[in-house]
Write a protein that holds these residues in place. Structure first.
Motif, PDB file in Angstrom:
ATOM      1  N   GLY A  29     -65.146 -65.659  27.764  1.00  0.00           N
ATOM      2  CA  GLY A  29     -66.377 -66.369  27.970  1.00  0.00           C
ATOM      3  C   GLY A  29     -67.347 -65.590  28.958  1.00  0.00           C
ATOM      4  O   GLY A  29     -67.200 -64.520  29.401  1.00  0.00           O
ATOM      5  N   SER A  30     -68.622 -66.265  28.967  1.00  0.00           N
ATOM      6  CA  SER A  30     -69.679 -65.727  29.623  1.00  0.00           C
ATOM      7  C   SER A  30     -70.387 -66.995  30.199  1.00  0.00           C
ATOM      8  O   SER A  30     -70.442 -68.131  29.838  1.00  0.00           O
ATOM      9  N   ASP A  31     -71.327 -66.671  31.296  1.00  0.00           N
ATOM     10  CA  ASP A  31     -72.310 -67.640  31.899  1.00  0.00           C
ATOM     11  C   ASP A  31     -73.243 -67.242  32.790  1.00  0.00           C
ATOM     12  O   ASP A  31     -72.829 -65.773  33.474  1.00  0.00           O
ATOM     13  N   ASP A  32     -74.106 -67.483  33.256  1.00  0.00           N
ATOM     14  CA  ASP A  32     -74.944 -66.895  34.186  1.00  0.00           C
ATOM     15  C   ASP A  32     -74.746 -67.234  35.543  1.00  0.00           C
ATOM     16  O   ASP A  32     -75.061 -66.559  36.486  1.00  0.00           O
ATOM     17  N   ARG A  58     -70.264 -58.444  24.261  1.00  0.00           N
ATOM     18  CA  ARG A  58     -69.058 -59.191  24.141  1.00  0.00           C
ATOM     19  C   ARG A  58     -68.615 -59.943  22.827  1.00  0.00           C
ATOM     20  O   ARG A  58     -67.714 -60.479  22.660  1.00  0.00           O
ATOM     21  N   ILE A  59     -69.687 -59.926  22.048  1.00  0.00           N
ATOM     22  CA  ILE A  59     -69.563 -60.462  20.862  1.00  0.00           C
ATOM     23  C   ILE A  59     -69.182 -59.582  19.804  1.00  0.00           C
ATOM     24  O   ILE A  59     -70.044 -58.685  19.527  1.00  0.00           O
ATOM     25  N   ALA A  65     -64.200 -67.570  16.399  1.00  0.00           N
ATOM     26  CA  ALA A  65     -65.070 -68.468  16.786  1.00  0.00           C
ATOM     27  C   ALA A  65     -65.826 -68.351  17.872  1.00  0.00           C
ATOM     28  O   ALA A  65     -65.042 -67.775  18.692  1.00  0.00           O
ATOM     29  N   VAL A  66     -66.875 -68.788  18.192  1.00  0.00           N
ATOM     30  CA  VAL A  66     -67.649 -68.817  19.286  1.00  0.00           C
ATOM     31  C   VAL A  66     -68.206 -70.240  19.309  1.00  0.00           C
ATOM     32  O   VAL A  66     -68.587 -70.880  18.632  1.00  0.00           O
ATOM     33  N   LEU A  79     -75.620 -65.349  21.572  1.00  0.00           N
ATOM     34  CA  LEU A  79     -75.680 -66.268  20.393  1.00  0.00           C
ATOM     35  C   LEU A  79     -76.322 -65.531  19.337  1.00  0.00           C
ATOM     36  O   LEU A  79     -76.004 -65.761  18.169  1.00  0.00           O
ATOM     37  N   GLN A  80     -77.492 -64.753  19.494  1.00  0.00           N
ATOM     38  CA  GLN A  80     -78.307 -64.064  18.696  1.00  0.00           C
ATOM     39  C   GLN A  80     -77.394 -63.089  17.894  1.00  0.00           C
ATOM     40  O   GLN A  80     -77.426 -62.838  16.630  1.00  0.00           O
ATOM     41  N   ARG A  81     -76.361 -62.458  18.438  1.00  0.00           N
ATOM     42  CA  ARG A  81     -75.601 -61.526  18.197  1.00  0.00           C
ATOM     43  C   ARG A  81     -74.692 -61.990  17.422  1.00  0.00           C
ATOM     44  O   ARG A  81     -74.297 -61.656  16.081  1.00  0.00           O
ATOM     45  N   ALA A  82     -74.192 -63.268  17.597  1.00  0.00           N
ATOM     46  CA  ALA A  82     -73.134 -64.064  16.924  1.00  0.00           C
ATOM     47  C   ALA A  82     -73.552 -64.423  15.601  1.00  0.00           C
ATOM     48  O   ALA A  82     -73.017 -64.365  14.288  1.00  0.00           O
ATOM     49  N   GLN A  83     -74.905 -64.728  15.470  1.00  0.00           N
ATOM     50  CA  GLN A  83     -75.730 -65.019  14.238  1.00  0.00           C
ATOM     51  C   GLN A  83     -75.792 -63.922  13.486  1.00  0.00           C
ATOM     52  O   GLN A  83     -75.772 -64.129  12.293  1.00  0.00           O
ATOM     53  N   GLU A  84     -76.096 -62.860  14.040  1.00  0.00           N
ATOM     54  CA  GLU A  84     -76.358 -61.640  13.215  1.00  0.00           C
ATOM     55  C   GLU A  84     -75.148 -61.457  12.387  1.00  0.00           C
ATOM     56  O   GLU A  84     -75.250 -60.628  11.324  1.00  0.00           O
ATOM     57  N   LEU A  85     -73.999 -61.274  13.358  1.00  0.00           N
ATOM     58  CA  LEU A  85     -72.626 -60.964  12.801  1.00  0.00           C
ATOM     59  C   LEU A  85     -72.268 -62.016  11.503  1.00  0.00           C
ATOM     60  O   LEU A  85     -71.280 -61.609  11.062  1.00  0.00           O
ATOM     61  N   GLY A  86     -72.910 -63.220  11.557  1.00  0.00           N
ATOM     62  CA  GLY A  86     -72.338 -64.039  10.665  1.00  0.00           C
ATOM     63  C   GLY A  86     -71.029 -64.930  11.092  1.00  0.00           C
ATOM     64  O   GLY A  86     -70.366 -65.400  10.206  1.00  0.00           O
TER      65      GLY A  86
END
Length: 450
Positions: A29-32, A58-59, A65-66, A79-86
């Motif tokens: 997991g991650s968080d700011d 991290r992705i 699952a994300v 999130l953007q990386r997860a979307q790029e990887l499908g």
């Protein structure tokens, strides 16, 4: 299973992460930023992120699952990386549904009472030694966490109408698809998301329409708005209405009656009796009859911050409650007046949510605090600044509540001075808030009992 949580530090997100870790999944997991109790809870099981902040590295493609928390924004690099990887990206409720595809699903919805009804059902199921998973929005006595996912055949979920995530704006309860559902009532809330009542009402209509034919909808038939909606939208369902059960109050204890049985309760108030009736009907649907339900519910002490007793003596009782929406405020005040008819009531409400701090919503509170002998409204200017909302004036609040002798404070010191000046002989004090009164420790108010 390899699962990554974006914004793992959320109150329910970190609980789901821990539940999946206990199930044997590989969880990251991650968080700011992560605060207690999430910080300590995640560290204890070894899944606290090694560093704060977002990192697209991290992705990885091997993630199954994300899970995306509400705190994450649309431009989040992970999130953007997860979307790029499908990759498969789920909101919290979407993922709960995926984990419960083979379970019987019970979902508790409505504008008020969701947490309490869910907690009552959980309490009875536990007392009857039934195996079940759960999702609930409060700390409950007897349960180590607020989310649990195992191989149990049943799951009981509190389902709220707030958006599921930044990329999925539909309400959370639309994704849970219950076999048995409860709707406790409808009263406009979340004005920042649902700017009109009609838009808000439509979310419940969609929920009913989405239920499969023949599934069970248990609903509060004393709510005329809800009753009309169910009549229009729920003809394909098994409809089970509920009302206020027969009850009496003697020596400060509420006794409830069903058929030939009764139970003396540790909770009180007509809203809680309605909640209890809903919980009873769910338990009946799950095969628990009244002979088992009544002695089990008699030991239910309530959920945290739901008419929670802070302290008492022979002359005074101090309660705190999560009430913030108009219907909840009115019901909580009335509950205390009915339970202690000979005691004066000082009721304090903090305006903390987007809706309650919105000048255009204030008139929804008309009459909500009329039953209190002394009514106080507190709001923090800092809370308005954080939410980037315009300033509120005390006269706007007084007009919204429609009570001339309303005390309005916007500084913690003012509120504390007022409370210090009161006498507490044959008097109860009720503190209502989803916030913390600018950091005031509610348990410190037990000094008035000395």
């Amino acid at each position: 299973m390899k699962v990554h949580f974006i914004a793992i530090g959320g109150s329910v997100m970190h609980q789901l992460a821990i539940a999946l870790h206990h199930k044997g999944y590989q969880v990251t997991g991650s968080d700011d930023e992560i605060f207690e109790p999430a910080l300590g809870n995640l560290a204890k099981v070894g899944i606290l992120p090694g560093s704060m902040g977002w990192d697209a590295a991290r992705i990885t493609p091997d993630l199954d699952a994300v899970i995306l928390g509400m705190h994450a924004r649309a431009d989040n690099p992970e999130l953007q990386r997860a979307q790029e990887l499908g990759l498969k990206i789920y909101s919290f409720p979407e993922y709960i549904y995926q984990e419960s595809l083979q379970k019987k699903r019970v979902v508790i919805g409505g504008s008020h009472g969701k947490t309490t009804i869910t907690a009552m059902i959980m309490h009875v199921l536990q007392a009857q030694q039934k195996e079940f998973d759960y999702l609930v929005g409060a700390r409950l006595e007897g349960f180590a966490q607020s989310v649990n996912i195992t191989d149990a055949p049943l799951i009981v979920c509190e389902g709220d109408e707030y958006p599921a995530s930044v990329i999925e704006k539909r309400p959370k309860f639309h994704f849970l698809h219950p076999h048995i559902a409860v709707l406790s009532g409808i009263a406009w809330d979340h004005i920042n998301v649902f700017p009109t009542f009609d838009i808000y009402l439509e979310q419940f209509a969609i929920f009913i329409r989405q239920m499969e034919a023949g599934h069970t909808l248990i609903y509060n038939s004393t709510d005329e708005m809800l009753g009309g909606l169910v009549a229009r939208e729920g003809r394909h369902l098994k409809l089970v209405p509920y009302t206020l059960p027969i009850h009496m109050i003697r020596n400060g204890v509420t006794r409830v009656y069903f058929e030939e049985g009764f139970a003396d309760l540790q909770v009180f108030g007509e809203h809680n009796l309605l909640n209890l009736h809903a919980a009873r009907l769910v338990c009946n649907e799950l095969g628990i009859d009244d002979d088992a339900f009544l002695p089990s519910i008699a030991t239910f002490k309530g959920a945290a911050k739901r008419l929670e007793l802070v302290g008492k003596n022979e002359q005074c009782a101090i309660y705190r409650d999560f009430a913030h929406a108009p219907s909840k405020v009115k019901a909580t005040i009335q509950a205390l007046k009915h339970q202690y008819p000979n005691r004066r009531l000082i009721a304090v409400l903090e305006l903390h949510t987007y809706s309650s701090l919105n000048a255009g919503f204030l008139n929804q509170y008309q009459g909500a605090m009329d039953a209190a002998d002394e009514a106080v409204v507190f709001y923090s200017r800092h809370a308005l600044e954080i939410k980037r909302m315009p300033a509120l004036q005390p006269d706007q609040i007084a007009a919204g509540f429609g009570r001339q002798n309303l005390h309005v404070f916007n500084q913690r010191a003012q509120l504390e001075a007022f409370l210090d000046a009161q006498q507490y002989r044959e008097t109860n004090l009720l503190m209502m808030s989803s916030g913390d009164y600018e950091g005031m420790n509610v348990h410190s108010l037990t000094k008035y009992l000395q």
